[in-house]
Design a protein around this motif. Sequence first.
Motif, PDB file in Angstrom:
ATOM      1  N   ILE A 159      50.023 -18.565  45.892  1.00 22.55           N
ATOM      2  CA  ILE A 159      51.449 -18.324  45.655  1.00 22.55           C
ATOM      3  C   ILE A 159      52.080 -17.613  46.845  1.00 22.55           C
ATOM      4  O   ILE A 159      53.173 -17.963  47.299  1.00 22.55           O
ATOM      5  N   PHE A 160      51.380 -16.611  47.368  1.00 27.00           N
ATOM      6  CA  PHE A 160      51.921 -15.851  48.492  1.00 27.00           C
ATOM      7  C   PHE A 160      51.576 -16.451  49.856  1.00 27.00           C
ATOM      8  O   PHE A 160      52.038 -15.963  50.877  1.00 27.00           O
ATOM      9  N   LYS A 161      50.737 -17.503  49.835  1.00 30.46           N
ATOM     10  CA  LYS A 161      50.332 -18.161  51.084  1.00 30.46           C
ATOM     11  C   LYS A 161      49.778 -17.129  52.074  1.00 30.46           C
ATOM     12  O   LYS A 161      50.164 -17.081  53.242  1.00 30.46           O
ATOM     13  N   VAL A 162      48.861 -16.302  51.575  1.00 31.68           N
ATOM     14  CA  VAL A 162      48.295 -15.243  52.400  1.00 31.68           C
ATOM     15  C   VAL A 162      46.778 -15.349  52.387  1.00 31.68           C
ATOM     16  O   VAL A 162      46.170 -15.708  51.380  1.00 31.68           O
ATOM     17  N   ASN A 163      46.163 -15.038  53.540  1.00 34.58           N
ATOM     18  CA  ASN A 163      44.716 -15.036  53.677  1.00 34.58           C
ATOM     19  C   ASN A 163      44.204 -13.620  53.474  1.00 34.58           C
ATOM     20  O   ASN A 163      44.708 -12.669  54.080  1.00 34.58           O
ATOM     21  N   LEU A 164      43.203 -13.472  52.610  1.00 38.38           N
ATOM     22  CA  LEU A 164      42.672 -12.158  52.277  1.00 38.38           C
ATOM     23  C   LEU A 164      42.201 -11.381  53.493  1.00 38.38           C
ATOM     24  O   LEU A 164      42.373 -10.173  53.589  1.00 38.38           O
ATOM     25  N   LYS A 165      41.589 -12.069  54.472  1.00 36.65           N
ATOM     26  CA  LYS A 165      41.014 -11.394  55.631  1.00 36.65           C
ATOM     27  C   LYS A 165      42.016 -11.190  56.761  1.00 36.65           C
ATOM     28  O   LYS A 165      41.716 -10.487  57.728  1.00 36.65           O
ATOM     29  N   VAL A 166      43.179 -11.812  56.646  1.00 34.97           N
ATOM     30  CA  VAL A 166      44.170 -11.726  57.723  1.00 34.97           C
ATOM     31  C   VAL A 166      45.412 -10.963  57.290  1.00 34.97           C
ATOM     32  O   VAL A 166      45.932 -10.120  58.014  1.00 34.97           O
ATOM     33  N   GLY A 167      45.905 -11.248  56.102  1.00 37.22           N
ATOM     34  CA  GLY A 167      47.139 -10.619  55.640  1.00 37.22           C
ATOM     35  C   GLY A 167      48.360 -11.342  56.172  1.00 37.22           C
ATOM     36  O   GLY A 167      48.269 -12.441  56.726  1.00 37.22           O
ATOM     37  N   LEU A 168      49.504 -10.730  56.026  1.00 38.56           N
ATOM     38  CA  LEU A 168      50.760 -11.337  56.466  1.00 38.56           C
ATOM     39  C   LEU A 168      50.940 -11.202  57.971  1.00 38.56           C
ATOM     40  O   LEU A 168      50.445 -10.262  58.592  1.00 38.56           O
ATOM     41  N   SER A 169      51.669 -12.149  58.549  1.00 36.25           N
ATOM     42  CA  SER A 169      52.006 -12.083  59.971  1.00 36.25           C
ATOM     43  C   SER A 169      53.315 -11.311  60.144  1.00 36.25           C
ATOM     44  O   SER A 169      54.043 -11.064  59.177  1.00 36.25           O
ATOM     45  N   ASN A 170      53.625 -10.955  61.379  1.00 33.33           N
ATOM     46  CA  ASN A 170      54.860 -10.209  61.651  1.00 33.33           C
ATOM     47  C   ASN A 170      56.100 -10.987  61.217  1.00 33.33           C
ATOM     48  O   ASN A 170      57.039 -10.421  60.661  1.00 33.33           O
ATOM     49  N   ASN A 171      56.106 -12.290  61.471  1.00 34.34           N
ATOM     50  CA  ASN A 171      57.256 -13.110  61.096  1.00 34.34           C
ATOM     51  C   ASN A 171      57.432 -13.149  59.584  1.00 34.34           C
ATOM     52  O   ASN A 171      58.557 -13.073  59.068  1.00 34.34           O
ATOM     53  N   GLU A 172      56.317 -13.274  58.865  1.00 39.43           N
ATOM     54  CA  GLU A 172      56.384 -13.297  57.402  1.00 39.43           C
ATOM     55  C   GLU A 172      56.884 -11.959  56.860  1.00 39.43           C
ATOM     56  O   GLU A 172      57.676 -11.912  55.901  1.00 39.43           O
ATOM     57  N   ILE A 173      56.432 -10.876  57.464  1.00 43.36           N
ATOM     58  CA  ILE A 173      56.842  -9.545  57.019  1.00 43.36           C
ATOM     59  C   ILE A 173      58.340  -9.355  57.213  1.00 43.36           C
ATOM     60  O   ILE A 173      59.046  -8.877  56.308  1.00 43.36           O
ATOM     61  N   LEU A 174      58.862  -9.727  58.378  1.00 40.50           N
ATOM     62  CA  LEU A 174      60.294  -9.581  58.646  1.00 40.50           C
ATOM     63  C   LEU A 174      61.129 -10.427  57.693  1.00 40.50           C
ATOM     64  O   LEU A 174      62.165  -9.978  57.191  1.00 40.50           O
ATOM     65  N   GLU A 175      60.670 -11.643  57.449  1.00 38.48           N
ATOM     66  CA  GLU A 175      61.396 -12.544  56.548  1.00 38.48           C
ATOM     67  C   GLU A 175      61.446 -11.983  55.125  1.00 38.48           C
ATOM     68  O   GLU A 175      62.500 -11.982  54.483  1.00 38.48           O
ATOM     69  N   LYS A 176      60.310 -11.474  54.642  1.00 40.81           N
ATOM     70  CA  LYS A 176      60.253 -10.958  53.279  1.00 40.81           C
ATOM     71  C   LYS A 176      61.023  -9.656  53.143  1.00 40.81           C
ATOM     72  O   LYS A 176      61.651  -9.400  52.116  1.00 40.81           O
ATOM     73  N   ARG A 177      60.995  -8.821  54.170  1.00 39.94           N
ATOM     74  CA  ARG A 177      61.739  -7.562  54.090  1.00 39.94           C
ATOM     75  C   ARG A 177      63.245  -7.829  54.042  1.00 39.94           C
ATOM     76  O   ARG A 177      63.988  -7.151  53.336  1.00 39.94           O
ATOM     77  N   GLU A 178      63.670  -8.833  54.793  1.00 43.22           N
ATOM     78  CA  GLU A 178      65.090  -9.186  54.766  1.00 43.22           C
ATOM     79  C   GLU A 178      65.484  -9.743  53.398  1.00 43.22           C
ATOM     80  O   GLU A 178      66.585  -9.505  52.908  1.00 43.22           O
ATOM     81  N   ARG A 179      64.568 -10.450  52.772  1.00 42.45           N
ATOM     82  CA  ARG A 179      64.852 -11.073  51.482  1.00 42.45           C
ATOM     83  C   ARG A 179      64.747 -10.085  50.327  1.00 42.45           C
ATOM     84  O   ARG A 179      65.578 -10.088  49.412  1.00 42.45           O
ATOM     85  N   PHE A 180      63.722  -9.218  50.346  1.00 35.92           N
ATOM     86  CA  PHE A 180      63.462  -8.358  49.201  1.00 35.92           C
ATOM     87  C   PHE A 180      63.876  -6.900  49.400  1.00 35.92           C
ATOM     88  O   PHE A 180      63.969  -6.153  48.434  1.00 35.92           O
TER      89      PHE A 180
END
Length: 228
Positions: free
Chosen positions: A50-71
Amino acid sequence: MPKFTCKDKDKSTKFKNEFNLKECFYYLTKDERGCEMEAYRQLVSEVLDIFKVNLKVGLSNNEILEKRERFGLNVLSNGNSTSLWAILVRQFMCPLMGILVFAVILSLFIGEYGDAVVIGIAVALNVVVGFFQERKADRIALSLKSYEVAMCTVRRNGKVMSIDAKMLVPGDIVILAAGSRVPADIRLSYAADLMVEEAVLTGESFAVGKDIAAISEECVIGDRKNMV
């Protein structure tokens, strides 16, 4: 926020020394649209998808910025305490209460005073119990502000780092160690003899065990053993 401990201290130390800090991993519980999701009823793999995230990697910088702007930021709203009058009025808003009140009026109108008294007592008890329960819940919600976590550990871009807890976004992988406070509503994805103190949420004075198994049926917060 809830606080957890590990029953096996040696195991806790072992995990910390392995860099991956696999004491326990968690996932925030909003989906990509920002809607609340029943993460406790889903498998860990389903939550990852659902979150399209890898357990060993986590979110990327681009994903973090996008989600912070949204949420936005991971902070509790600065809501004010609900007035006693508003809480009292809400006790009469449910359809069943309306039917009971109507039954009292009708009984008085047709002269069935005994029935009116019995139904009236039932209405009064329901209002009193509901009022004090909602008042208690309102106070607990306000007290949660004092439990906000300042910093937390996450895995992002394949690296473990410490960040301000208010900068968490849905889909972040949060890593907790024994004695940590939980910084958000989170789905457990790994646990080793995990015990959590949830008194602030459930009123239970003792720590409860946690695991990662999905729960098939709907349940209250205190029974969600794969959530913190």
